[in-house]
Motif scaffolding. Sequence first.
Motif, short mmCIF file in Angstrom:
data_model
loop_
_atom_site.label_atom_id
_atom_site.label_comp_id
_atom_site.label_asym_id
_atom_site.label_seq_id
_atom_site.Cartn_x
_atom_site.Cartn_y
_atom_site.Cartn_z
N HIS A 1 -31.26 0.32 39.97
CA HIS A 1 -32.31 -0.19 39.01
C HIS A 1 -32.26 -1.69 38.82
CE1 HIS A 1 -32.79 4.16 38.09
NE2 HIS A 1 -31.51 4.17 38.35
N GLY A 2 -33.49 -2.24 38.54
CA GLY A 2 -33.66 -3.64 38.41
C GLY A 2 -32.99 -4.01 37.19
N ALA A 3 -32.61 -3.31 36.22
CA ALA A 3 -32.04 -3.81 34.86
C ALA A 3 -30.63 -4.19 35.22
CB ALA A 3 -32.08 -2.52 33.83
N TYR A 4 -30.14 -3.63 36.49
CA TYR A 4 -28.55 -4.05 36.65
C TYR A 4 -28.42 -4.90 37.72
CZ TYR A 4 -27.71 0.45 34.21
OH TYR A 4 -27.53 1.40 33.19
N LYS A 5 -29.52 -5.60 38.38
CA LYS A 5 -29.40 -6.53 39.31
C LYS A 5 -28.74 -7.74 38.86
CE LYS A 5 -31.99 -4.00 42.03
NZ LYS A 5 -31.41 -3.68 43.70
N ARG A 6 -28.75 -8.29 37.68
CA ARG A 6 -28.26 -9.34 37.46
C ARG A 6 -26.78 -9.38 36.95
NH1 ARG A 6 -32.87 -12.72 34.20
NH2 ARG A 6 -34.66 -12.67 35.81
N ALA B 1 -12.43 3.26 42.08
CA ALA B 1 -13.32 2.58 41.86
C ALA B 1 -13.52 1.52 43.14
CB ALA B 1 -13.19 1.53 40.98
N VAL B 2 -14.85 1.24 43.46
CA VAL B 2 -15.05 0.22 44.63
C VAL B 2 -15.71 -1.08 44.15
CG1 VAL B 2 -15.69 2.16 46.18
CG2 VAL B 2 -17.64 1.25 44.53
N LYS B 3 -16.16 -0.96 42.62
CA LYS B 3 -16.47 -2.29 42.26
C LYS B 3 -16.30 -2.51 40.83
CE LYS B 3 -18.19 -4.53 45.94
NZ LYS B 3 -17.74 -5.95 46.36
N THR B 4 -15.99 -3.46 40.34
CA THR B 4 -15.84 -3.49 38.85
C THR B 4 -17.09 -4.53 38.17
OG1 THR B 4 -13.49 -3.41 38.70
CG2 THR B 4 -14.48 -4.43 36.96
N CYS B 5 -17.74 -4.03 37.31
CA CYS B 5 -18.83 -4.91 36.78
C CYS B 5 -18.34 -5.71 35.67
CB CYS B 5 -20.04 -3.75 36.09
SG CYS B 5 -21.49 -4.93 35.74
N MET B 6 -18.47 -7.12 35.73
CA MET B 6 -18.00 -7.95 34.75
C MET B 6 -18.91 -8.06 33.56
SD MET B 6 -14.99 -8.24 36.22
CE MET B 6 -14.40 -9.25 34.87
N THR B 7 -20.04 -7.47 33.83
CA THR B 7 -21.15 -7.79 32.69
C THR B 7 -21.04 -6.35 31.65
OG1 THR B 7 -22.73 -8.56 34.21
CG2 THR B 7 -23.62 -7.61 31.98
N CYS B 8 -20.69 -5.19 32.49
CA CYS B 8 -20.43 -3.96 31.68
C CYS B 8 -19.03 -4.06 31.27
CB CYS B 8 -20.94 -2.78 32.52
SG CYS B 8 -22.38 -2.63 33.24
#
Length: 248
Positions: A133-138, A111-118
């Motif tokens: 994709h804009g839906a993931y920008k935040r 993994a290169v990043k962990t999304c704390m939202t997902c």
Amino acid sequence: MAAPQLSVSADRYSCSVCLEVLKEPVTIPCGHSYCMRCINNYWDQSKREGTYNCPQCRRTFNVRPEINRNTVLTEIMETLTEERVDASPSQSYAGPDDVPCDVCPVRRRSAVKTCMTCMISYCETHLQPHKEHGAYKRHKLEEPTGNIEEKLCAKHQKLLEIFCRTDGTCVCLLCVVTDHKSHDTVTPEEERAEKQSLLKKREDEMKRKVKVKEKTLKKMKKARMRIQVSLVSRLHIPMETNERRELT
């Protein structure tokens, strides 16, 4: 005029299911491409019968989509097969000390990043939707972490985003409006900044006290030397050279 050079990036022309260069590439309705065999096997093994999704963007289809061979990608793959440099992809796979990608269905890459939202860790390939994709920008992306559960509220399974000064613990937003409603709460950043400020003040105070003690010690040393000089002069005892220097 020379033809433009094609990129041989494995991440660009790889199947996100098997993580290998695309074989018999097909494109599904959301626009993502896979090996024909990989996407068919993936949908055949779908846990929820009658519901199919894209392994990359997670778009769901109620009816199994018709897949079409991507002729353009097929030609590119044929060209890349001829020009491909034999490079070992194993270096990008997750090792014992790495955080593995949670989306890779077979061989997991690092993994290169962990999304704390997902609350999911992504390799470079599966992170692309968050970049495109804009839906993931935040979404909040952090360095890969393998202890995601430790950052979740045990009661609500939400991200611990607030620090409760009253109880001295991190809580989620639901906790703030329920169990900690009347408590003194701040963001972790605010708490960290205040503690750093207090630590800096304590450090400055300790430095000040050290200087005061050093100054006092110096005065005491000079007083001792004066007394010693007085005794020497009365008893007519010659002083050592070092002692004279200390007096000056």
